[in-house]
Design a protein around this motif. Structure first.
Motif, PDB file in Angstrom:
ATOM      1  N   MET A 136       0.828  -1.202   0.000  1.00  0.00           N
ATOM      2  CA  MET A 136       0.000   0.000   0.000  1.00  0.00           C
ATOM      3  C   MET A 136       0.864   1.253   0.000  1.00  0.00           C
ATOM      4  O   MET A 136       2.083   1.193   0.201  1.00  0.00           O
ATOM      5  CB  MET A 136      -0.920   0.009   1.236  1.00  0.00           C
ATOM      6  N   GLY A 137       0.208   2.397  -0.209  1.00  0.00           N
ATOM      7  CA  GLY A 137       0.882   3.668  -0.066  1.00  0.00           C
ATOM      8  C   GLY A 137       0.733   4.148   1.371  1.00  0.00           C
ATOM      9  O   GLY A 137      -0.303   3.928   2.003  1.00  0.00           O
ATOM     10  N   LEU A 138       1.766   4.791   1.903  1.00  0.00           N
ATOM     11  CA  LEU A 138       1.736   5.289   3.276  1.00  0.00           C
ATOM     12  C   LEU A 138       2.219   6.729   3.300  1.00  0.00           C
ATOM     13  O   LEU A 138       3.305   7.047   2.820  1.00  0.00           O
ATOM     14  CB  LEU A 138       2.632   4.427   4.176  1.00  0.00           C
ATOM     15  N   ILE A 139       1.401   7.598   3.872  1.00  0.00           N
ATOM     16  CA  ILE A 139       1.742   9.012   4.023  1.00  0.00           C
ATOM     17  C   ILE A 139       1.762   9.331   5.517  1.00  0.00           C
ATOM     18  O   ILE A 139       0.799   9.045   6.225  1.00  0.00           O
ATOM     19  CB  ILE A 139       0.718   9.915   3.309  1.00  0.00           C
ATOM     20  N   ASN A 140       2.852   9.901   5.990  1.00  0.00           N
ATOM     21  CA  ASN A 140       3.007  10.214   7.415  1.00  0.00           C
ATOM     22  C   ASN A 140       2.924  11.716   7.657  1.00  0.00           C
ATOM     23  O   ASN A 140       3.613  12.500   6.998  1.00  0.00           O
ATOM     24  CB  ASN A 140       4.348   9.712   7.940  1.00  0.00           C
ATOM     25  N   TYR A 141       2.064  12.090   8.595  1.00  0.00           N
ATOM     26  CA  TYR A 141       1.957  13.487   9.018  1.00  0.00           C
ATOM     27  C   TYR A 141       2.222  13.586  10.517  1.00  0.00           C
ATOM     28  O   TYR A 141       1.844  12.679  11.278  1.00  0.00           O
ATOM     29  CB  TYR A 141       0.556  14.043   8.736  1.00  0.00           C
ATOM     30  N   PRO A 142       2.849  14.666  10.968  1.00  0.00           N
ATOM     31  CA  PRO A 142       3.058  14.857  12.411  1.00  0.00           C
ATOM     32  C   PRO A 142       1.743  15.186  13.094  1.00  0.00           C
ATOM     33  O   PRO A 142       0.757  15.564  12.437  1.00  0.00           O
ATOM     34  CB  PRO A 142       4.029  16.040  12.461  1.00  0.00           C
ATOM     35  N   ALA A 143       1.717  15.076  14.414  1.00  0.00           N
ATOM     36  CA  ALA A 143       0.502  15.386  15.171  1.00  0.00           C
ATOM     37  C   ALA A 143       0.074  16.833  14.955  1.00  0.00           C
ATOM     38  O   ALA A 143      -1.116  17.158  15.028  1.00  0.00           O
ATOM     39  CB  ALA A 143       0.745  15.123  16.655  1.00  0.00           C
ATOM     40  N   SER A 144       1.040  17.697  14.662  1.00  0.00           N
ATOM     41  CA  SER A 144       0.741  19.120  14.477  1.00  0.00           C
ATOM     42  C   SER A 144      -0.097  19.407  13.230  1.00  0.00           C
ATOM     43  O   SER A 144      -0.594  20.516  13.052  1.00  0.00           O
ATOM     44  CB  SER A 144       2.048  19.916  14.395  1.00  0.00           C
ATOM     45  N   ALA A 145      -0.260  18.396  12.362  1.00  0.00           N
ATOM     46  CA  ALA A 145      -1.072  18.594  11.146  1.00  0.00           C
ATOM     47  C   ALA A 145      -2.543  18.801  11.482  1.00  0.00           C
ATOM     48  O   ALA A 145      -3.300  19.350  10.674  1.00  0.00           O
ATOM     49  CB  ALA A 145      -0.912  17.406  10.207  1.00  0.00           C
ATOM     50  N   GLY A 195       6.614  12.063   5.284  1.00  0.00           N
ATOM     51  CA  GLY A 195       7.064  11.022   4.373  1.00  0.00           C
ATOM     52  C   GLY A 195       5.907  10.474   3.564  1.00  0.00           C
ATOM     53  O   GLY A 195       4.745  10.582   3.967  1.00  0.00           O
ATOM     54  N   ALA A 196       6.250   9.901   2.408  1.00  0.00           N
ATOM     55  CA  ALA A 196       5.248   9.259   1.557  1.00  0.00           C
ATOM     56  C   ALA A 196       5.957   8.214   0.726  1.00  0.00           C
ATOM     57  O   ALA A 196       6.909   8.523   0.011  1.00  0.00           O
ATOM     58  CB  ALA A 196       4.581  10.287   0.660  1.00  0.00           C
ATOM     59  N   LYS A 197       5.540   6.954   0.852  1.00  0.00           N
ATOM     60  CA  LYS A 197       6.218   5.893   0.111  1.00  0.00           C
ATOM     61  C   LYS A 197       5.338   4.654   0.033  1.00  0.00           C
ATOM     62  O   LYS A 197       4.314   4.559   0.734  1.00  0.00           O
ATOM     63  CB  LYS A 197       7.543   5.539   0.771  1.00  0.00           C
ATOM     64  N   LEU A 198       5.748   3.714  -0.785  1.00  0.00           N
ATOM     65  CA  LEU A 198       5.084   2.417  -0.807  1.00  0.00           C
ATOM     66  C   LEU A 198       5.516   1.638   0.426  1.00  0.00           C
ATOM     67  O   LEU A 198       6.677   1.696   0.835  1.00  0.00           O
ATOM     68  CB  LEU A 198       5.435   1.648  -2.083  1.00  0.00           C
ATOM     69  N   ALA A 199       4.581   0.928   1.017  1.00  0.00           N
ATOM     70  CA  ALA A 199       4.843   0.263   2.289  1.00  0.00           C
ATOM     71  C   ALA A 199       4.233  -1.129   2.312  1.00  0.00           C
ATOM     72  O   ALA A 199       3.433  -1.493   1.444  1.00  0.00           O
ATOM     73  CB  ALA A 199       4.263   1.104   3.432  1.00  0.00           C
ATOM     74  N   TRP A 200       4.638  -1.904   3.308  1.00  0.00           N
ATOM     75  CA  TRP A 200       4.066  -3.229   3.548  1.00  0.00           C
ATOM     76  C   TRP A 200       3.250  -3.155   4.834  1.00  0.00           C
ATOM     77  O   TRP A 200       3.801  -2.957   5.920  1.00  0.00           O
ATOM     78  CB  TRP A 200       5.165  -4.279   3.683  1.00  0.00           C
ATOM     79  N   ARG A 201       1.927  -3.314   4.711  1.00  0.00           N
ATOM     80  CA  ARG A 201       1.050  -3.229   5.885  1.00  0.00           C
ATOM     81  C   ARG A 201       0.633  -4.629   6.321  1.00  0.00           C
ATOM     82  O   ARG A 201       0.023  -5.371   5.543  1.00  0.00           O
ATOM     83  CB  ARG A 201      -0.190  -2.399   5.573  1.00  0.00           C
ATOM     84  N   PRO A 202       0.928  -4.996   7.568  1.00  0.00           N
ATOM     85  CA  PRO A 202       0.562  -6.333   8.047  1.00  0.00           C
ATOM     86  C   PRO A 202      -0.946  -6.542   8.078  1.00  0.00           C
ATOM     87  O   PRO A 202      -1.697  -5.641   8.443  1.00  0.00           O
ATOM     88  CB  PRO A 202       1.138  -6.368   9.472  1.00  0.00           C
ATOM     89  N   GLN A 203      -1.378  -7.736   7.693  1.00  0.00           N
ATOM     90  CA  GLN A 203      -2.803  -8.067   7.757  1.00  0.00           C
ATOM     91  C   GLN A 203      -3.206  -8.440   9.181  1.00  0.00           C
ATOM     92  O   GLN A 203      -4.344  -8.208   9.599  1.00  0.00           O
ATOM     93  CB  GLN A 203      -3.094  -9.223   6.798  1.00  0.00           C
ATOM     94  N   THR A 204      -2.280  -9.022   9.932  1.00  0.00           N
ATOM     95  CA  THR A 204      -2.501  -9.350  11.346  1.00  0.00           C
ATOM     96  C   THR A 204      -1.237  -9.004  12.115  1.00  0.00           C
ATOM     97  O   THR A 204      -0.138  -9.043  11.559  1.00  0.00           O
ATOM     98  CB  THR A 204      -2.823 -10.841  11.550  1.00  0.00           C
ATOM     99  N   MET A 205      -1.401  -8.677  13.390  1.00  0.00           N
ATOM    100  CA  MET A 205      -0.260  -8.291  14.220  1.00  0.00           C
ATOM    101  C   MET A 205       0.063  -9.387  15.225  1.00  0.00           C
ATOM    102  O   MET A 205      -0.818 -10.144  15.654  1.00  0.00           O
ATOM    103  CB  MET A 205      -0.559  -6.988  14.955  1.00  0.00           C
ATOM    104  N   VAL A 206       1.334  -9.437  15.629  1.00  0.00           N
ATOM    105  CA  VAL A 206       1.797 -10.386  16.636  1.00  0.00           C
ATOM    106  C   VAL A 206       2.277  -9.589  17.848  1.00  0.00           C
ATOM    107  O   VAL A 206       3.202  -8.781  17.742  1.00  0.00           O
ATOM    108  CB  VAL A 206       2.951 -11.257  16.098  1.00  0.00           C
ATOM    109  N   SER A 207       1.641  -9.787  18.992  1.00  0.00           N
ATOM    110  CA  SER A 207       2.040  -9.094  20.214  1.00  0.00           C
ATOM    111  C   SER A 207       3.180  -9.861  20.869  1.00  0.00           C
ATOM    112  O   SER A 207       3.105 -11.076  21.032  1.00  0.00           O
ATOM    113  CB  SER A 207       0.851  -8.996  21.177  1.00  0.00           C
ATOM    114  N   ILE A 208       4.242  -9.159  21.214  1.00  0.00           N
ATOM    115  CA  ILE A 208       5.404  -9.825  21.815  1.00  0.00           C
ATOM    116  C   ILE A 208       5.728  -9.216  23.172  1.00  0.00           C
ATOM    117  O   ILE A 208       5.448  -8.053  23.440  1.00  0.00           O
ATOM    118  CB  ILE A 208       6.637  -9.753  20.898  1.00  0.00           C
ATOM    119  N   GLY A 209       6.345 -10.040  24.025  1.00  0.00           N
ATOM    120  CA  GLY A 209       6.689  -9.626  25.378  1.00  0.00           C
ATOM    121  C   GLY A 209       8.057  -8.973  25.456  1.00  0.00           C
ATOM    122  O   GLY A 209       8.730  -8.746  24.451  1.00  0.00           O
ATOM    123  N   GLU A 210       8.495  -8.721  26.693  1.00  0.00           N
ATOM    124  CA  GLU A 210       9.722  -7.959  26.920  1.00  0.00           C
ATOM    125  C   GLU A 210      10.964  -8.640  26.339  1.00  0.00           C
ATOM    126  O   GLU A 210      11.761  -8.009  25.647  1.00  0.00           O
ATOM    127  CB  GLU A 210       9.907  -7.726  28.418  1.00  0.00           C
TER     128      GLU A 210
END
Length: 247
Positions: A136-145, A195-210
């Motif tokens: 997918m495409g990913l565009i990043n904006y700071p919180a100040s946007a 930033g703006a670029k093509l990215a790899w977005r996970p379909q599912t996430m894996v929660s990991i410990g310390e």
């Protein structure tokens, strides 16, 4: 901390160190040169170059360095780099996609394999994990946007597919082929993104410990130290309390 981190996130976690800053500039410069060679050496006419320049600005790269990298491509200078993607697994069964730009496949393959295997992971065949991600495409904006509602409305109007907002900023996800059209529609409303670029977005996430998170970050740091590695994507998710313990 979600696992589609890019190098600026890794740099933020490790702190602003001169050595790391220099290494980051080297990676950014390489991407700018490759992007400029792939099309016209004008960010307004070359979508990939536009993305590379945005990333360089977000990384604090001086304007002179950016222009020098573009001119290097215009003059036919620099090594001939090719894009090579590696896929595998990290601690806790986390899926990893490692994107590189290299002028020596054997060197890069050896270094990536060593970094992964020494830090609790293993590489797989091409396609072994990418089926679990969406390109997918990913565009990043700071919180100040703006606040989450404002950014969501702007993104929806621009044709984006999803928005994730946190205290740190906003991630706007687009269809792969709509990235730059959405970006053009957003800039008059939200300004220039980080930033703006093509990215790899996970379909599912894996929660990991310390323990797994600590080992995974060591793996990512080892990859980060390799000049050929541009970006590391993963489907890991680290709880806030674990991140606090790890500092």
């Amino acid at each position: 901390m979600a696992g589609h981190s890019k190098f600026k996130n890794i740099m933020h976690r490790k702190g602003a160190q001169d050595k790391k800053r220099s290494a980051l500039f080297s990676k950014l410069s390489r991407e700018i040169t490759v992007a400029a060679k792939s099309g016209l050496p004008d960010p307004a006419m070359n979508a990939r170059l536009r993305s590379a320049v945005l990333a360089a600005r977000a990384g604090g790269m001086p304007k002179d360095n950016i222009e020098r990298s573009i001119k290097k491509a215009e003059g036919g200078e620099g090594d001939a780099y090719e894009e090579v993607r590696y896929e595998g697994f990290g601690p806790g069964g986390v899926s990893l996609i490692i994107e590189t730009l290299t002028d020596n496949r054997n060197r890069t393959a050896t270094n990536v394999r060593t970094a992964v295997s020494k830090n609790g992971g293993n590489l797989g065949a091409g396609g072994s994990v990418s089926h679990g991600f969406d390109r997918m495409g990913l565009i990043n904006y700071p919180a100040s946007a703006g606040d989450a509602d404002r950014v969501f409305e702007a993104a929806l109007e621009a044709g984006a597919e999803d928005v994730t907002s946190t205290e740190e900023g906003h991630e706007i996800w687009t269809a792969q082929d709509a990235l730059h059209e959405v970006l053009k529609a957003l800039e008059p409303v939200l300004g220039e993104p980080e930033g703006a670029k093509l990215a790899w977005r996970p379909q599912t996430m894996v929660s990991i410990g310390e323990g797994e998170a600590a080992q995974l970050f060591k793996l990512i740091d080892a990859l980060d130290d390799d000049d050929d590695v541009q970006t590391v994507w993963g489907n890991y998710e680290v709880p806030d309390e674990v991140m606090e313990k790890l500092g």
